[in-house]
Every structure is written in structure tokens, then in C-alpha cells.
Design a protein around this motif. Structure first.
Motif, short mmCIF file in Angstrom:
data_model
loop_
_atom_site.label_atom_id
_atom_site.label_comp_id
_atom_site.label_asym_id
_atom_site.label_seq_id
_atom_site.Cartn_x
_atom_site.Cartn_y
_atom_site.Cartn_z
N CYS A 12 100.41 -22.33 -1.92
CA CYS A 12 100.99 -22.34 -0.58
C CYS A 12 101.91 -23.53 -0.34
O CYS A 12 102.66 -23.55 0.65
N THR B 207 103.89 -16.84 -0.89
CA THR B 207 102.47 -17.02 -1.21
C THR B 207 101.82 -15.71 -1.62
O THR B 207 100.84 -15.70 -2.36
N LYS B 208 102.36 -14.59 -1.14
CA LYS B 208 101.79 -13.29 -1.48
C LYS B 208 102.22 -12.83 -2.87
O LYS B 208 101.44 -12.23 -3.61
N SER C 46 104.87 -15.25 4.42
CA SER C 46 104.84 -13.78 4.40
C SER C 46 105.09 -13.22 3.02
O SER C 46 104.65 -12.11 2.70
N THR C 47 105.82 -13.99 2.18
CA THR C 47 106.29 -13.42 0.91
C THR C 47 105.94 -14.28 -0.30
O THR C 47 105.30 -13.81 -1.23
#
Length: 399
Positions: free
Chosen positions: A61, A244-245, A241-242
Motif C-alpha cells: 500500500c 494495491t488491488k 482503488s487499483t
């Protein structure tokens, strides 16, 4: 150093300087080699309240080493915010997945890095995002390709491998009149040669693996923006939103290596640009060379645009000889220059784009990109230019 003082520094000084680490006053930032961080009740509550970047949670993160690299990249690119990624392609995929959705449309230049082109032409279509490829050096082609659902215009400052240069000023003006985001991959130029944000581009991408690192020993990417062009928190939204995913976080050690690379960027690229210009001029006159693409040559198709945009013409050039087998023979005969992938390092590197970087691109698309089988791409290093030229002279004698 106060922020106001930092803002008055020259680009070269900005690249060298960053404030010492506050705990130890070390002039080189530490490497924070920790995957996770201990919570307290106070930190726990701050995270719940949304203060996720102001505290350390988990290195996917964000990490203090990564944040320092982001700060430096934003500064030298004339930006306000940066999001670091594990590679240049991670930067490209993260920002496009982060700001686009199914049903959106992109106008992109035909001539981009092969993996970028394949991502737009194949992988992204699986998610309902379509791309129209055009020659972005022709503003009419760009405008004619725009659809009601066009959200992004995408191109490279200096295109890989043809060194094509688009009229960024004209693209930005037209795009902003229509509410379209302009994204520019600045890898071939580097922020020392050109800073697209200063010309109104909304988002700048860098494969930091290349000139920013400069030593062929670390992968990394960066997305940079100015807050007066896009919402101030858009990159933080994309982080959570992106990035870390998808998991494309920059490692702490690579962030440290890239910080080190920034400090010598101006010295390295200055020499590399000088060497590229001299090598291009030499090759253009060589009897076995059919054509040379280098923005600094008067023969370059966009030489006048290059003169308007670029204070220096970059360290990349491409030249063409008779065919692919002959190109391979030339590169295999080089001794000083390296025959291999990647670019931007202190050593001169070469490749045959058609059968290396663009191997998986269909022949008809290579034709649209103006990629020819006999092309040789050169990333000029910092060696003595006479030695570089002598190396190519000997190799060309063998064909």
C-alpha cells in the motif's frame, strides 16, 4: 530546505538534492526493508479515519522509500503528485485501469512500445475498453478518431522505435477543448530532456527502469500529474482503488536505487544525448546505412516539431540496413556496445526491434508502425563517442 527555496532551484540541483532523513539526518535516504508496520490504537483509528498515506500500513500500500521516490519524481517532472509502480508497464496498466471503465474509448498512436500496443489492442479489449490507433503526428487523424466516449489520448514523447514526435501542444489544446485526458509516455526523453506537464499534458508515465535508473539494475515506473489539470487526489484514489488491488507496488530497494539514479540523471543523459547526436550524424553518411531516425537530424520527419519541443534531442536513435539477418550480424559483431533488451543505461545498448521488442506484433501492424526488419535501435551510453563510432564502424565492415 524550505519548500519555497526548493522551488527556485535549477532542474540539475533538484535532481541532486532532497532533504535529509529527519531521524538520522542522513543525506541518503534509508531503505525501509519492512513488509508491514506495527499499529497502535492511535494509528488504527487514523487508518479508519482515512489517513492511509500519512501512516505506514503495509508495503504493498506504500512504503517510506517509495514515498521519497514519488516526491522526487513529482519535483523533477514539474508535477504535484506521483504514484510509483513496480515497472513501466505497471504504471501504464495501473493508470488506465484506474481512470477508465468498460465502454470507454482511447485514441492512441500506432507507434508505441510493443507491450503497450498489445495491452491496448488485446488485453484491454477483454475489459470493454476499445482503442483506435492513428498517427498522432497528424492532428487531423487524432481529431477524426475521437468518439463521444473517448476519454484518453495516448502517445509517447519520442516513439519507440521510430523516434516519431507528435505535436504535443496541438494535441493538448484539441483534447482539453473536448474534455479528454492526455497521457504521454516520456520514457525515451526522460524528465531531463522534456517535461510534458509543462506543456499541458495531464498524466506523464515513465519507465524508471530506463534513464531514471540509468544502470540496468532496477525496475520501476512512475505516474506523475499536476493538480491544476486533474483532481488533486486522483492518484491517491488510483493507489487504493487499483494499484494495491493489482499488486504492482515498487519495492523499497528498487525505490532506493531509483532515487540514486535521479541524482546523476542530468550528467548521464547530457553525455548520452551528445553521443547519440554524433553517432546519428556518422551513421547517416555511412554507405551501408539506408536511413537514420534521430530527432536532431534535419532529415527526421518531425525535426521542426522536435526543435520546438526539445532543448536536447535525446539519447535514442534507430537506423536501417538491408535486412534482419544482416542487422543481427552487425549487432553480434559489436564489442563495446551491448546487444540486448532495455535501454537508458550508461552502456550503449542495441537491439533489432522487429524481432525483439516487437516480436509478437503481427506484420501488418508493424507496417502501420513503420517498423522495418532491418532496423537497429541504439540507446547511446556514456562511453567515449569515438570508441562507440569505432565499434559500429568495425561491425558494419563485416556485412
Amino acid at each position: 530546505m524550505k519548500k519555497e527555496k526548493r522551488g527556485k532551484l535549477s532542474l540539475e540541483s533538484k535532481m541532486v538534492y532532497y532533504p535529509p532523513e529527519p531521524c538520522s539526518m542522513s543525506i541518503n535516504d534509508p531503505i525501509y526493508m519492512s513488509s508491514n508496520y506495527q499499529y497502535t490504537a492511535e494509528i488504527y483509528q487514523r487508518v479508519l479515519d482515512g489517513e492511509r498515506k500519512t501512516v505506514n500500513i503495509y508495503s504493498r500500500c506504500g512504503n517510506p522509500s517509495e514515498y521519497k521516490f514519488e516526491e522526487q519524481m513529482a519535483w523533477i517532472e514539474s508535477g504535484d503528485a506521483c504514484l510509483a509502480t513496480a515497472s513501466g508497464m505497471a504504471a501504464i496498466s495501473t493508470i488506465l485501469f484506474g481512470i477508465l471503465k468498460s465502454g470507454d474509448h482511447i485514441v492512441a498512436d500506432w507507434t508505441t512500445y510493443s507491450t503497450t500496443h498489445e495491452f491496448l489492442d488485446h488485453r484491454f479489449t477483454d475489459f470493454g475498453v476499445e482503442t483506435t490507433f492513428v498517427d498522432t503526428a497528424n492532428i487531423e487523424h487524432v481529431e477524426n478518431a475521437i468518439q463521444p466516449n473517448t476519454k484518453v489520448i495516448y502517445f509517447e514523447t519520442i516513439a519507440n522505435p521510430t523516434m516519431k514526435i507528435s505535436d504535443i501542444e496541438a494535441i493538448v489544446k484539441m483534447a482539453h477543448q473536448k474534455g479528454i485526458i492526455v497521457i504521454c509516455d516520456n520514457t525515451f526523453a526522460s524528465p531531463y530532456v522534456f517535461r510534458p506537464l509543462e506543456w499541458g499534458v495531464d498524466l506523464v508515465l515513465e519507465s524508471a527502469t530506463k534513464f531514471i535508473c540509468g544502470h540496468n539494475d532496477a525496475l520501476g515506473g512512475a505516474i506523475i500529474m499536476k493538480s491544476d489539470l486533474l483532481p488533486e487526489d486522483i492518484l491517491e484514489q488510483v493507489r487504493w482503488s487499483t494499484l494495491t488491488k493489482l499488486g504492482g507496488a515498487l519495492s523499497p530497494f528498487n525505490a532506493w536505487l531509483l532515487l540514486r539514479g535521479i541524482q546523476t540523471l542530468h550528467l548521464r543523459v547530457e553525455r548520452q544525448c551528445q553521443n547519440a547526436a554524433k553517432l546519428a550524424a556518422y551513421l547517416e553518411k555511412h554507405e551501408k546505412v539506408r536511413k537514420v531516425w534521430y530527432p536532431g537530424l534535419a532529415s527526421h520527419p518531425q525535426h521542426l516539431i522536435a526543435k520546438k519541443l526539445l532543448p536536447k534531442f535525446g539519447a535514442m536513435l534507430t537506423f536501417e540496413i538491408v535486412d534482419e539477418p544482416t542487422a543481427v550480424k552487425v549487432l553480434d559483431s559489436l564489442e563495446l556496445a551491448t546487444f540486448g533488451a532495455s535501454l537508458g543505461g550508461v552502456r550503449t545498448t542495441t537491439q533489432v526491434p522487429s524481432t525483439m521488442a516487437f516480436l509478437d506484433v503481427p506484420p501488418e501492424q508493424k507496417k502501420q508502425m513503420n517498423i522495418r526488419d532491418g532496423m537497429i535501435r541504439v540507446s547511446a551510453g556514456i562511453e567515449d563517442v569515438d570508441d562507440i563510432i569505432a565499434d559500429f564502424t568495425e561491425a558494419l565492415k563485416r556485412i
